[in-house]
Design a protein around this motif. Sequence first.
Motif, PDB file in Angstrom:
ATOM      1  N   VAL A 496       0.816  -1.212   0.000  1.00  0.00           N
ATOM      2  CA  VAL A 496       0.000   0.000   0.000  1.00  0.00           C
ATOM      3  C   VAL A 496       0.853   1.266   0.000  1.00  0.00           C
ATOM      4  N   TYR A 497       1.911   1.278   0.849  1.00  0.00           N
ATOM      5  CA  TYR A 497       2.655   2.522   1.053  1.00  0.00           C
ATOM      6  C   TYR A 497       4.101   2.459   0.585  1.00  0.00           C
ATOM      7  N   GLY A 498       4.613   1.313   0.200  1.00  0.00           N
ATOM      8  CA  GLY A 498       5.994   1.233  -0.272  1.00  0.00           C
ATOM      9  C   GLY A 498       6.940   0.702   0.797  1.00  0.00           C
ATOM     10  N   ARG A 499       8.261   0.766   0.461  1.00  0.00           N
ATOM     11  CA  ARG A 499       9.270   0.128   1.291  1.00  0.00           C
ATOM     12  C   ARG A 499       9.597   0.920   2.560  1.00  0.00           C
ATOM     13  N   GLU A 500       9.241   2.180   2.605  1.00  0.00           N
ATOM     14  CA  GLU A 500       9.662   3.046   3.713  1.00  0.00           C
ATOM     15  C   GLU A 500       9.190   2.531   5.071  1.00  0.00           C
ATOM     16  N   LEU A 501       7.970   1.992   5.120  1.00  0.00           N
ATOM     17  CA  LEU A 501       7.396   1.553   6.402  1.00  0.00           C
ATOM     18  C   LEU A 501       7.764   0.120   6.759  1.00  0.00           C
ATOM     19  N   THR A 502       8.512  -0.567   5.924  1.00  0.00           N
ATOM     20  CA  THR A 502       8.828  -1.970   6.196  1.00  0.00           C
ATOM     21  C   THR A 502      10.312  -2.214   6.422  1.00  0.00           C
ATOM     22  N   GLU A 503      11.081  -1.158   6.628  1.00  0.00           N
ATOM     23  CA  GLU A 503      12.506  -1.339   6.879  1.00  0.00           C
ATOM     24  C   GLU A 503      12.719  -1.954   8.267  1.00  0.00           C
ATOM     25  N   VAL A 504      13.775  -2.766   8.392  1.00  0.00           N
ATOM     26  CA  VAL A 504      14.066  -3.447   9.650  1.00  0.00           C
ATOM     27  C   VAL A 504      14.644  -2.431  10.634  1.00  0.00           C
ATOM     28  N   PRO A 505      14.073  -2.292  11.835  1.00  0.00           N
ATOM     29  CA  PRO A 505      14.609  -1.341  12.818  1.00  0.00           C
ATOM     30  C   PRO A 505      16.009  -1.747  13.274  1.00  0.00           C
ATOM     31  N   ALA A 506      16.757  -0.783  13.757  1.00  0.00           N
ATOM     32  CA  ALA A 506      18.123  -1.059  14.212  1.00  0.00           C
ATOM     33  C   ALA A 506      18.123  -1.960  15.437  1.00  0.00           C
ATOM     34  N   ASP A 507      17.199  -1.765  16.355  1.00  0.00           N
ATOM     35  CA  ASP A 507      17.139  -2.588  17.575  1.00  0.00           C
ATOM     36  C   ASP A 507      16.128  -3.726  17.403  1.00  0.00           C
ATOM     37  N   TRP A 508      16.185  -4.394  16.261  1.00  0.00           N
ATOM     38  CA  TRP A 508      15.212  -5.442  15.952  1.00  0.00           C
ATOM     39  C   TRP A 508      15.252  -6.606  16.922  1.00  0.00           C
ATOM     40  N   LEU A 509      16.442  -6.889  17.504  1.00  0.00           N
ATOM     41  CA  LEU A 509      16.546  -8.031  18.404  1.00  0.00           C
ATOM     42  C   LEU A 509      15.731  -7.812  19.675  1.00  0.00           C
TER      43      LEU A 509
END
Length: 625
Positions: A496-509
């Motif tokens: 719906v909105y593109g790749r911007e909202l699905t990037e992996v956060p830095a503190d993903w763990l």
Amino acid sequence: MIQAFGLTSNPRKDLPPAVDDVSFEARAGRVTALLGASGAGKSTVLRLMLELQQGRGITYFRGRPLRRIAHPSREVGVLLGDVPGHPARTVRGHLRMLCAAAGVPVRRADEVLEVVDLAGLADEPLGTLARGMDRRLGLACALLPDPHTLVLDNPTDGLSVSESRRLHSMLSAHAARGGTALFTTADPKEAARTADRVVTLERGRLVADQEVAHFARTRLRPRVAVRSPHAARLAAHLTKEARTARRSIEVVREEGNRLSVYGSTCAEVGETAFRHDILVHQLADETGDMGPSANELPVAPSGVLEKTRSDSTARESAGILATGEAGPPAETDERPTCPPGAARPTAALPTLTATEVASPLPPPISVRAAPSPLRPLRYELRRATGIGTGFLTGAAVLVTSVLTAVLLARTGHTPQPRLLTAWPRELPLPPAALGAGLLGALAFGDEFRHPALAADRGTVPRRLGLLSAKLVVTAATALLLAFLTVGCDAEMLYLVYGRELTEVPADWLALSASWIGLVVGCAWAGVLAAGIFRSTTAGLAAVVAVPVVVVPVVQKVLEGPSVRTAAGFPVRLREVLLLQWPFGGERYVAAAARVLVQPVGGALTLSVTALLCAYLLATLRGRAR
């Protein structure tokens, strides 16, 4: 052998107890009937025996109370009322699930289905079964683990005459193998025909405990059975002569050309028929009201009186008439039983086939598998996957999460972690956590609503093995739900909105550890709360109470004034315990530690720990009683 001593139910308000000081024995190798009118307390006695109702007294099954038996389902097969199973589960699936709970091979389900003649309905849902089919399934559940004792509450309710005869022949065959059979009935005729001993209840008290011959002689109403093509004319003459002689008799017209004459004898009825030239096809004294219906009576040649045996074996064959003036046999305390595997002797009947007289039982289980820790796990997997509730709940959670994530992204001002988990700030929990909590509550709630799922008892057994299996299965389900939720939300946000909202956060763990801990913790809280409060609703309420009630309390405690704080706990834990782990394992444990020091993580941990302690306390208390 069953030995019941002083069974007394707890009184309600100012009413007397439904059962008061009932004691009796049901011996092995014999069929015992618990007889009484509606409201006499028969079902209450059974529930007290099986420890399903609070009260006084104790019952021994082969010398041990039920709570001291390691595997109660292997000792006692129970049928109380309707089959308490989920209406969406299939007949075969229900029995296979109980096979896993009882530790018997899966093929046992098909064996008992063949015996109760339900093989053709094996794939039908339980909710579609008629009353008679439901009773057959209940008998199949009772026979499934090959128990020594059968306890059946009004088992012939809803069954036809032939089905009832077949069920009673099963009980006789079970007793012939050396087992114990106890059933309740309100029909003296049924008790006299099928039981070896009759225990009579009246208003919750024991009024008689008799051998069937003594019961038939002393407690049933004698009558004369007459069959004549001129039954109406014979009835009129019998009534007229009795009125003239000032004798009290009662003549009852039965179906067809059959009469039942109470208060007279064969000789008197025969003389009346002879004087008025009335042809009689049958004339016999019956001990009590236990004669067969008109369409079950064997017809003798015209003018011939049919003579048959009147002992207990003839009564068990359901249709033999006693003769003339001969009385019943003397009462004895012991009667010889057939060797194991042999059928009881029955008199030959022209109207009965061999299949109807002696119905086979499923083959005995000669070798039982040793207890395995995987047995409750297999049961739990079959319970969870046998119906579509879990799949529908998961689908509803995914759809709700996707829609919520899209709406949150449209309104803006929502952090990316909350977008991926579809967790608005206005809601106490995200849809995935609520769904996991509901599935956890249903893990025990199914068994409280449908007690047959807990095969070891009529209610849910508080066993740590069963609890461990439920925690493992619900944790795996919660993990799957957590990963699917994030994956579906990310995929929809990307479309719906593109790749911007699905990037992996830095503190993903750390975020992953928090997310997994939240969903699994909610699932466990639902399991434990439902097990303690015996309610699915209470289990889900306990899950919602964690963020609404417990989290504010934890936040207030952590933010309150103190001399020392727990700041830096993850770092110190890593320094002390996690100096060097292979493959960077210290990072994952440190992430889990950071989850624990957060208000939500601490509240959830505190809640699950408290619920687990309460469950263990209830378990120990139940075992100590």
